[in-house]
Design an enzyme around this catalytic site. Structure first.
Site, PDB file in Angstrom:
ATOM      1  N   ILE A  12       0.662  -1.477  -0.238  1.00 60.50           N
ATOM      2  CA  ILE A  12      -0.263  -0.172  -0.481  1.00 60.50           C
ATOM      3  C   ILE A  12       0.964   1.369  -0.044  1.00 60.50           C
ATOM      4  CG2 ILE A  12      -1.786   1.627   1.282  1.00 60.50           C
ATOM      5  CD1 ILE A  12      -2.646  -1.310   3.051  1.00 60.50           C
ATOM      6  N   ASP A  70       9.414   6.723  -1.271  1.00 62.53           N
ATOM      7  CA  ASP A  70       8.726   8.618  -1.713  1.00 62.53           C
ATOM      8  C   ASP A  70       8.216   8.396  -3.272  1.00 62.53           C
ATOM      9  OD1 ASP A  70       8.847  11.184  -2.930  1.00 62.53           O
ATOM     10  OD2 ASP A  70       9.815  12.444  -2.202  1.00 62.53           O
ATOM     11  N   ASN A  97      -1.970   4.392  -4.071  1.00 60.37           N
ATOM     12  CA  ASN A  97      -3.058   5.399  -3.064  1.00 60.37           C
ATOM     13  C   ASN A  97      -2.450   6.855  -2.541  1.00 60.37           C
ATOM     14  OD1 ASN A  97      -4.863   6.482  -0.970  1.00 60.37           O
ATOM     15  ND2 ASN A  97      -3.199   6.418   0.336  1.00 60.37           N
ATOM     16  N   TYR A 166      -5.651  19.557  -9.958  1.00 62.06           N
ATOM     17  CA  TYR A 166      -4.818  17.726  -9.079  1.00 62.06           C
ATOM     18  C   TYR A 166      -5.897  16.767 -10.103  1.00 62.06           C
ATOM     19  CZ  TYR A 166      -7.141  14.492  -5.432  1.00 62.06           C
ATOM     20  OH  TYR A 166      -7.573  13.362  -5.336  1.00 62.06           O
ATOM     21  N   LYS A 170      -5.714  13.138 -11.434  1.00 66.91           N
ATOM     22  CA  LYS A 170      -6.608  11.965 -11.866  1.00 66.91           C
ATOM     23  C   LYS A 170      -6.852  11.468 -12.278  1.00 66.91           C
ATOM     24  CE  LYS A 170      -5.586  11.187  -7.164  1.00 66.91           C
ATOM     25  NZ  LYS A 170      -5.072  10.415  -6.667  1.00 66.91           N
ATOM     26  N   VAL A 199     -13.411  13.096   0.840  1.00 61.90           N
ATOM     27  CA  VAL A 199     -13.422  11.764   2.641  1.00 61.90           C
ATOM     28  C   VAL A 199     -12.334  12.444   3.623  1.00 61.90           C
ATOM     29  CG1 VAL A 199     -12.263   9.838   3.391  1.00 61.90           C
ATOM     30  CG2 VAL A 199     -12.964  10.097   0.664  1.00 61.90           C
TER      31      VAL A 199
HETATM   32  P1  NDP Z   1      -3.704  11.821   3.506  1.00 62.40           P
HETATM   33  O1  NDP Z   1      -3.103  12.749   3.032  1.00 62.40           O
HETATM   34  O2  NDP Z   1      -4.938  10.978   4.924  1.00 62.40           O
HETATM   35  O3  NDP Z   1      -2.629  10.470   2.835  1.00 62.40           O
HETATM   36  C1  NDP Z   1      -2.234  10.667   1.975  1.00 62.40           C
HETATM   37  C2  NDP Z   1      -0.832   9.818   1.883  1.00 62.40           C
HETATM   38  O4  NDP Z   1      -0.113   9.198   1.013  1.00 62.40           O
HETATM   39  C3  NDP Z   1      -0.107   9.702   3.241  1.00 62.40           C
HETATM   40  O5  NDP Z   1      -0.136   8.249   3.429  1.00 62.40           O
HETATM   41  C4  NDP Z   1       1.219  10.011   2.695  1.00 62.40           C
HETATM   42  O6  NDP Z   1       2.333  10.007   3.334  1.00 62.40           O
HETATM   43  C5  NDP Z   1       1.381   9.687   1.018  1.00 62.40           C
HETATM   44  N1  NDP Z   1       2.392   9.983   0.229  1.00 62.40           N
HETATM   45  C6  NDP Z   1       1.829  12.556  -0.923  1.00 62.40           C
HETATM   46  N2  NDP Z   1       3.006  12.176  -1.026  1.00 62.40           N
HETATM   47  C7  NDP Z   1       3.355  10.998  -1.706  1.00 62.40           C
HETATM   48  C8  NDP Z   1       4.811  10.668  -2.248  1.00 62.40           C
HETATM   49  N3  NDP Z   1       5.599  11.543  -2.379  1.00 62.40           N
HETATM   50  N4  NDP Z   1       5.518   9.150  -1.624  1.00 62.40           N
HETATM   51  C9  NDP Z   1       4.964   8.701  -1.384  1.00 62.40           C
HETATM   52  N5  NDP Z   1       3.310   8.268  -0.087  1.00 62.40           N
HETATM   53  C10 NDP Z   1       2.922   9.796  -0.670  1.00 62.40           C
HETATM   54  O7  NDP Z   1      -4.939  11.487   1.650  1.00 62.40           O
HETATM   55  P2  NDP Z   1      -6.159  10.490   1.822  1.00 62.40           P
HETATM   56  O8  NDP Z   1      -6.323   9.352   2.449  1.00 62.40           O
HETATM   57  O9  NDP Z   1      -7.542  11.021   1.522  1.00 62.40           O
HETATM   58  O10 NDP Z   1      -5.381  10.376   0.408  1.00 62.40           O
HETATM   59  C11 NDP Z   1      -5.570   9.156  -0.268  1.00 62.40           C
HETATM   60  C12 NDP Z   1      -5.581   9.362  -1.598  1.00 62.40           C
HETATM   61  O11 NDP Z   1      -7.530   9.149  -2.072  1.00 62.40           O
HETATM   62  C13 NDP Z   1      -5.048   9.848  -2.366  1.00 62.40           C
HETATM   63  O12 NDP Z   1      -4.205   9.346  -3.899  1.00 62.40           O
HETATM   64  C14 NDP Z   1      -5.947  11.372  -2.990  1.00 62.40           C
HETATM   65  O13 NDP Z   1      -5.848  11.966  -4.528  1.00 62.40           O
HETATM   66  C15 NDP Z   1      -6.971  10.302  -3.047  1.00 62.40           C
HETATM   67  N6  NDP Z   1      -8.259  10.837  -2.494  1.00 62.40           N
HETATM   68  C16 NDP Z   1      -8.435  10.955  -1.405  1.00 62.40           C
HETATM   69  C17 NDP Z   1      -9.912  12.281  -1.299  1.00 62.40           C
HETATM   70  C18 NDP Z   1     -10.341  12.749  -0.007  1.00 62.40           C
HETATM   71  O14 NDP Z   1     -11.141  13.815  -0.590  1.00 62.40           O
HETATM   72  N7  NDP Z   1      -9.416  12.914   1.232  1.00 62.40           N
HETATM   73  C19 NDP Z   1     -11.456  12.206  -2.477  1.00 62.40           C
HETATM   74  C20 NDP Z   1     -10.427  11.314  -3.386  1.00 62.40           C
HETATM   75  C21 NDP Z   1      -9.397  11.223  -4.074  1.00 62.40           C
HETATM   76  P3  NDP Z   1       3.893  10.667   3.615  1.00 62.40           P
HETATM   77  O15 NDP Z   1       3.208  12.122   3.704  1.00 62.40           O
HETATM   78  O16 NDP Z   1       4.196   9.471   5.060  1.00 62.40           O
HETATM   79  O17 NDP Z   1       4.699  10.369   2.273  1.00 62.40           O
END
Ligand code: NDP
Length: 257
Positions: A12, A70, A97, A166, A170, A199
């Site tokens: 994941i 990353d 994700n 953004y 997507k 979300v």
């Molecule tokens: P969060 O910000 O809670 O989670 C995002 C995750 O992505 C974090 O674990 C972050 O971890 C990781 N991340 C960001 N950049 C990087 C990187 N360069 N390398 C590795 N990991 C990375 O947001 P969500 O859980 O909401 O988002 C998860 C997915 O769902 C995303 O793709 C988002 O676009 C999508 N989404 C979210 C929606 C919402 O309303 N929340 C709606 C629709 C889609 P870390 O910072 O530790 O690297």
């Protein structure tokens, strides 16, 4: 469903918070027998906390490997599989994700750095991870079964003002996923897209560069989904029998319709 996921190795990305964290917990709850969960993100300490939460909830049956990665760095993704301990390399499911949005601005005002980070993470990172894991599926003697589950967004289907980049990332995920599914038709590899609506996660905190009051304002007067709502769908989808693809799911709160 549990039995179908028993013994699988699941990666994941973005497992340190929000949907990724909930998905890790949901996989563990659903199939605590010999599951291997590789949790990746940039914040390794937070991943270790997620691993501890899983252990607290389901015990030792599920093996968890927190792994700093990353996805926006192609070299890190390229060396990812080779850097895993040998017994963790036989990946069955990839949940792509990791993703973010930076800023809310009309297209002419968007900073180049924000454009680049969104594409590098949401698009190139997802593509690079997919290629790395497909190479593993294809090496399998039994004909290369496996799941690629891409987390897109309602934004990829319905662009909104202030979110052009953004939304474009997507939409790119959606096109990539659809084309890949066609390329892999009639193989044992399933290519799946799950598109959430609103979300409540750290997502908007990241969008507003850490400004929690602006992030909270996004959810004022509405009831967003929880990350668990999405996690349940991801795990359900991965748990279907092999000939069944829940290929494309849009899931959003009722108020957003
Ligand atoms: P969060 O910000 O809670 O989670 C995002 C995750 O992505 C974090 O674990 C972050 O971890 C990781 N991340 C960001 N950049 C990087 C990187 N360069 N390398 C590795 N990991 C990375 O947001 P969500 O859980 O909401 O988002 C998860 C997915 O769902 C995303 O793709 C988002 O676009 C999508 N989404 C979210 C929606 C919402 O309303 N929340 C709606 C629709 C889609 P870390 O910072 O530790 O690297």
């Amino acid at each position: 469903m549990g039995k179908r996921l028993d013994g699988k190795t699941i990666v994941i990305t973005g497992a340190s918070s929000g949907i990724g964290r909930s998905t890790a917990l949901e996989f563990a709850r659903t199939s605590p027998k010999n599951l291997r969960l590789i949790l990746t993100a940039r914040r390794i300490d937070t991943l270790k906390e997620v691993a501890a939460d899983i252990k607290k909830e389901v015990g030792e049956g599920v093996k968890v490997l927190p792994f700093k990665l990353d996805v926006s760095q192609p070299d890190e993704v390229r060396s990812f599989v080779g850097n895993l301990p040998e017994e963790w390399r036989n990946i069955d499911v990839l949940v792509n994700n990791a993703g973010l949005v930076k800023g809310v601005a009309k297209a002419p005002e968007i900073e180049e750095a924000d454009v680049n980070v969104m594409f590098a993470t949401n698009v190139t990172g997802l593509i690079n991870m997919t290629q790395a894991v497909l190479a593993i599926f294809k090496k399998r003697p039994e004909g290369g079964a496996g799941d690629i589950i891409n987390i897109g967004s309602i934004a990829g289907r319905e662009p909104y003002q202030g979110g052009s980049i953004y939304c474009a990332t997507k939409a790119a995920v959606r096109s990539f996923t659809d084309a890949l599914r066609k390329e892999l038709v009639a193989t044992r590899i399933r290519v799946i897209e799950i598109d959430p609506g609103q979300v409540e996660t750290e997502f908007s905190v990241v969008r507003f560069y850490g400004d929690k009051s602006k992030a909270d304002a996004v959810y004022a007067g509405c009831e967003p989904l929880t990350p668990d709502d999405i996690a349940e769908v991801i795990v359900f989808t991965a748990g279907r029998r092999e000939n069944v693809i829940v290929a494309d799911t849009l899931i959003f709160p009722n108020h957003q319709a």
